[in-house]
Design a protein around this motif. Structure first.
Motif, PDB file in Angstrom:
ATOM      1  N   SER A   5       0.841  -1.191   0.000  1.00 56.07           N
ATOM      2  CA  SER A   5       0.000   0.000   0.000  1.00 56.07           C
ATOM      3  C   SER A   5       0.877   1.241   0.000  1.00 56.07           C
ATOM      4  O   SER A   5       1.942   1.257   0.614  1.00 56.07           O
ATOM      5  CB  SER A   5      -0.907   0.031   1.242  1.00 56.07           C
ATOM      6  OG  SER A   5      -1.712  -1.128   1.335  1.00 56.07           O
ATOM      7  N   ARG A   7       0.850   4.711   1.484  1.00 56.13           N
ATOM      8  CA  ARG A   7       0.115   5.411   2.541  1.00 56.13           C
ATOM      9  C   ARG A   7       0.486   6.889   2.623  1.00 56.13           C
ATOM     10  O   ARG A   7       1.648   7.281   2.435  1.00 56.13           O
ATOM     11  CB  ARG A   7       0.343   4.746   3.893  1.00 56.13           C
ATOM     12  CG  ARG A   7      -0.282   3.361   4.000  1.00 56.13           C
ATOM     13  CD  ARG A   7      -0.396   2.838   5.411  1.00 56.13           C
ATOM     14  NE  ARG A   7      -1.110   1.570   5.413  1.00 56.13           N
ATOM     15  CZ  ARG A   7      -2.432   1.458   5.472  1.00 56.13           C
ATOM     16  NH1 ARG A   7      -3.174   2.557   5.580  1.00 56.13           N
ATOM     17  NH2 ARG A   7      -3.005   0.270   5.454  1.00 56.13           N
ATOM     18  N   SER A  46      -6.745  15.547  -1.582  1.00 56.27           N
ATOM     19  CA  SER A  46      -6.622  14.821  -0.316  1.00 56.27           C
ATOM     20  C   SER A  46      -5.175  14.790   0.158  1.00 56.27           C
ATOM     21  O   SER A  46      -4.887  15.014   1.341  1.00 56.27           O
ATOM     22  CB  SER A  46      -7.142  13.390  -0.470  1.00 56.27           C
ATOM     23  OG  SER A  46      -8.517  13.362  -0.783  1.00 56.27           O
ATOM     24  N   ALA A  55      -9.249  13.383   4.692  1.00 54.48           N
ATOM     25  CA  ALA A  55      -8.405  12.206   4.473  1.00 54.48           C
ATOM     26  C   ALA A  55      -7.374  12.157   5.599  1.00 54.48           C
ATOM     27  O   ALA A  55      -6.463  12.986   5.644  1.00 54.48           O
ATOM     28  CB  ALA A  55      -7.708  12.285   3.120  1.00 54.48           C
ATOM     29  N   LYS A  58      -2.013   8.315   7.398  1.00 51.99           N
ATOM     30  CA  LYS A  58      -1.897   6.851   7.373  1.00 51.99           C
ATOM     31  C   LYS A  58      -2.933   6.201   6.465  1.00 51.99           C
ATOM     32  O   LYS A  58      -2.960   4.970   6.314  1.00 51.99           O
ATOM     33  CB  LYS A  58      -2.000   6.244   8.789  1.00 51.99           C
ATOM     34  CG  LYS A  58      -0.964   6.756   9.772  1.00 51.99           C
ATOM     35  CD  LYS A  58       0.444   6.398   9.339  1.00 51.99           C
ATOM     36  CE  LYS A  58       1.474   6.834  10.379  1.00 51.99           C
ATOM     37  NZ  LYS A  58       2.867   6.542   9.951  1.00 51.99           N
ATOM     38  N   CYS A  59      -3.796   7.010   5.860  1.00 45.30           N
ATOM     39  CA  CYS A  59      -4.817   6.471   4.969  1.00 45.30           C
ATOM     40  C   CYS A  59      -4.196   6.105   3.617  1.00 45.30           C
ATOM     41  O   CYS A  59      -3.204   6.693   3.188  1.00 45.30           O
ATOM     42  CB  CYS A  59      -5.925   7.502   4.769  1.00 45.30           C
ATOM     43  SG  CYS A  59      -7.279   6.978   3.701  1.00 45.30           S
ATOM     44  N   HIS A  63      -9.633   6.283  -4.956  1.00 41.01           N
ATOM     45  CA  HIS A  63     -11.042   5.912  -4.821  1.00 41.01           C
ATOM     46  C   HIS A  63     -11.651   5.353  -6.104  1.00 41.01           C
ATOM     47  O   HIS A  63     -12.817   4.981  -6.111  1.00 41.01           O
ATOM     48  CB  HIS A  63     -11.853   7.137  -4.354  1.00 41.01           C
ATOM     49  CG  HIS A  63     -11.652   8.340  -5.215  1.00 41.01           C
ATOM     50  ND1 HIS A  63     -10.559   9.159  -5.078  1.00 41.01           N
ATOM     51  CD2 HIS A  63     -12.375   8.852  -6.234  1.00 41.01           C
ATOM     52  CE1 HIS A  63     -10.620  10.132  -5.974  1.00 41.01           C
ATOM     53  NE2 HIS A  63     -11.701   9.955  -6.705  1.00 41.01           N
ATOM     54  N   HIS A 112     -18.330   7.042   4.649  1.00 44.26           N
ATOM     55  CA  HIS A 112     -17.467   5.880   4.472  1.00 44.26           C
ATOM     56  C   HIS A 112     -16.941   5.947   3.046  1.00 44.26           C
ATOM     57  O   HIS A 112     -17.445   5.270   2.147  1.00 44.26           O
ATOM     58  CB  HIS A 112     -18.242   4.581   4.718  1.00 44.26           C
ATOM     59  CG  HIS A 112     -18.586   4.340   6.161  1.00 44.26           C
ATOM     60  ND1 HIS A 112     -17.622   4.262   7.151  1.00 44.26           N
ATOM     61  CD2 HIS A 112     -19.773   4.159   6.789  1.00 44.26           C
ATOM     62  CE1 HIS A 112     -18.194   4.045   8.319  1.00 44.26           C
ATOM     63  NE2 HIS A 112     -19.503   3.992   8.130  1.00 44.26           N
ATOM     64  N   THR A 117     -11.676   8.804   3.298  1.00 47.34           N
ATOM     65  CA  THR A 117     -11.774   8.688   4.761  1.00 47.34           C
ATOM     66  C   THR A 117     -11.295   7.324   5.245  1.00 47.34           C
ATOM     67  O   THR A 117     -11.001   7.143   6.422  1.00 47.34           O
ATOM     68  CB  THR A 117     -13.222   8.898   5.237  1.00 47.34           C
ATOM     69  OG1 THR A 117     -14.059   7.855   4.713  1.00 47.34           O
ATOM     70  CG2 THR A 117     -13.763  10.247   4.776  1.00 47.34           C
ATOM     71  N   GLU A 118     -11.239   6.344   4.337  1.00 45.54           N
ATOM     72  CA  GLU A 118     -10.818   4.986   4.668  1.00 45.54           C
ATOM     73  C   GLU A 118      -9.888   4.474   3.576  1.00 45.54           C
ATOM     74  O   GLU A 118      -9.822   5.054   2.489  1.00 45.54           O
ATOM     75  CB  GLU A 118     -12.058   4.075   4.794  1.00 45.54           C
ATOM     76  CG  GLU A 118     -13.011   4.552   5.879  1.00 45.54           C
ATOM     77  CD  GLU A 118     -14.371   3.848   5.814  1.00 45.54           C
ATOM     78  OE1 GLU A 118     -14.550   2.974   4.944  1.00 45.54           O
ATOM     79  OE2 GLU A 118     -15.238   4.193   6.630  1.00 45.54           O
ATOM     80  N   ASP A 119      -9.167   3.395   3.848  1.00 41.26           N
ATOM     81  CA  ASP A 119      -8.209   2.867   2.884  1.00 41.26           C
ATOM     82  C   ASP A 119      -8.858   2.562   1.543  1.00 41.26           C
ATOM     83  O   ASP A 119      -9.963   2.006   1.473  1.00 41.26           O
ATOM     84  CB  ASP A 119      -7.554   1.595   3.428  1.00 41.26           C
ATOM     85  CG  ASP A 119      -6.518   1.892   4.502  1.00 41.26           C
ATOM     86  OD1 ASP A 119      -6.215   3.080   4.718  1.00 41.26           O
ATOM     87  OD2 ASP A 119      -6.023   0.934   5.125  1.00 41.26           O
TER      88      ASP A 119
END
Length: 360
Positions: A5, A7, A46, A55, A58-59, A63, A112, A117-119
């Motif tokens: 990933s 990050r 972001s 954002a 660590k995300c 998208h 969500h 806002t999330e991985d």
């Protein structure tokens, strides 16, 4: 099962490559092995914290995603092995808006948002909390093109849908109608083709941009006339040329601003005919104000709509339209995961022609 990933560890700085075990699918959710991830201007916003912490650090950004289901809740309609795209704009999942797929208007304002806002998709594997947000991809759609549909594709599609009623009404009374699309980047190229598919036959599509090469691509995508709005073109000249190109009505019956900075906002208001529709999409203007003279705005009967993506049902409609093969994706360039931050910088500098995607 491990995943790589990229990050977000510090705003405005290169991403960090991490390796970790892939989480298991939550109840009602799924795990998707990512194949392609689009690189979008929203990712740049972001990464630079232009959304004021939306954002989190660590995300994993990204998208726009397309891949294969490797794990899914047994109660879901889809199954392991299905090729899917991710409708990334999840809401609370329980309100009446979310129940009909209008999660961008979640009544509880729950976000969500995979890749914000999330991985999200700048990773080999993506965990999707709600399997209902996955849409199956037909074999007739290439996966690198499919990954673009849940953001740039659906945004352009929804923008055109917003102006359809106005254009249809004008077309009942005039055989010489034109619409103006400002911005010939990834969204603008989608917009040209969707306009040709969804608007009444004979409606001409004009494209305006500061870049001659992008305008040439818009012409190849089907726009009827290209308008160069270079730095040496002042407002009066740009407006006059656009009005002339629009034909006998002397202006555009509708316009979509895929750029949305004060200059383009103001020009569109001057180019629209009375009763015309102004669809606002782009985020490049940030917090800069756009203004219109209030009395002339009322007297001209202009309409205005802001577009934020589209609904889950619209995404399914878009997939069905793409499956027919009449709409081609913008030019697509492939890039390795490790280079995604550099690609974002190229995107911000206007160096990306068409769309860039990460190939995993």
């Amino acid at each position: 099962m491990a995943r790589r990933s990229m990050r977000l560890v510090e705003y405005g700085k290169p991403f960090e490559l991490t390796k970790e075990e892939v989480p298991t699918a939550p109840k009602g959710g799924a795990v998707v092995k990512n194949e392609y991830a689009g690189v979008c201007h929203t990712d740049a916003h972001s990464a630079d914290d232009e959304f004021s912490g939306l954002a989190p650090l660590k995300c994993v950004l990204g998208h726009e995603m397309a891949g294969t289901i490797v794990e899914i809740d047994p109660s879901a309609e889809l199954k392991v092995g299905d090729k899917v795209i991710v409708y990334w704009h999840g809401g609370c999942g329980g309100c009446s808006r979310c129940a009909v797929g209008e999660t961008t208007a979640c009544l509880k304002d729950v976000k969500h948002w995979a890749g914000i806002t999330e991985d999200g998709g700048f990773s080999d594997y993506v965990v999707i909390p709600d399997a209902k947000l996955l849409v199956k991809v037909p074999d007739t759609i290439a996966m690198d093109a499919a990954c673009l549909l849940p953001c740039s594709g659906i945004t352009a599609y929804n923008a055109v849908c917003n102006m359809v009623p106005t254009v249809q009404d004008f077309a009942k009374h005039s055989a010489d109608c034109a619409v103006l699309l400002v911005g010939a980047g990834g969204l603008g190229l989608w917009g040209v083709q969707f306009a040709k598919q969804l608007l009444p036959a004979g409606v001409r599509v004009l494209s305006a941009d500061v870049d001659e090469e992008k305008l040439a691509t818009a012409k190849a995508a089907g726009c009827d006339e290209a308008l160069l709005w270079g730095k040496d073109v002042d407002d009066d000249t740009a407006v006059a040329a656009a009005k002339k190109a629009c034909g006998s009505l002397g202006g555009a019956v509708a316009a979509i601003d895929f750029v949305n900075v004060p200059a383009t906002f103001g020009r569109i208001e001057k180019i629209l005919v009375q009763g015309g529709m102004h669809v606002v999409v782009g985020l490049l203007g940030g917090d800069a104000p756009g203004s219109v003279p209030l009395m002339p705005y009322v007297l001209s009967r202009h309409q205005m709509a802001g577009v934020l993506m589209g609904s889950l049902p619209q995404l399914k409609d878009l997939v069905a339209l793409m499956a027919q093969g009449n709409v081609k994706p913008p030019p697509i360039s492939h890039h390795p995961l490790e280079n995604v931050y550099d690609v974002l910088q190229d995107l911000k500098a206007g160096k990306v022609k068409g769309r860039a995607v990460v190939k995993l």
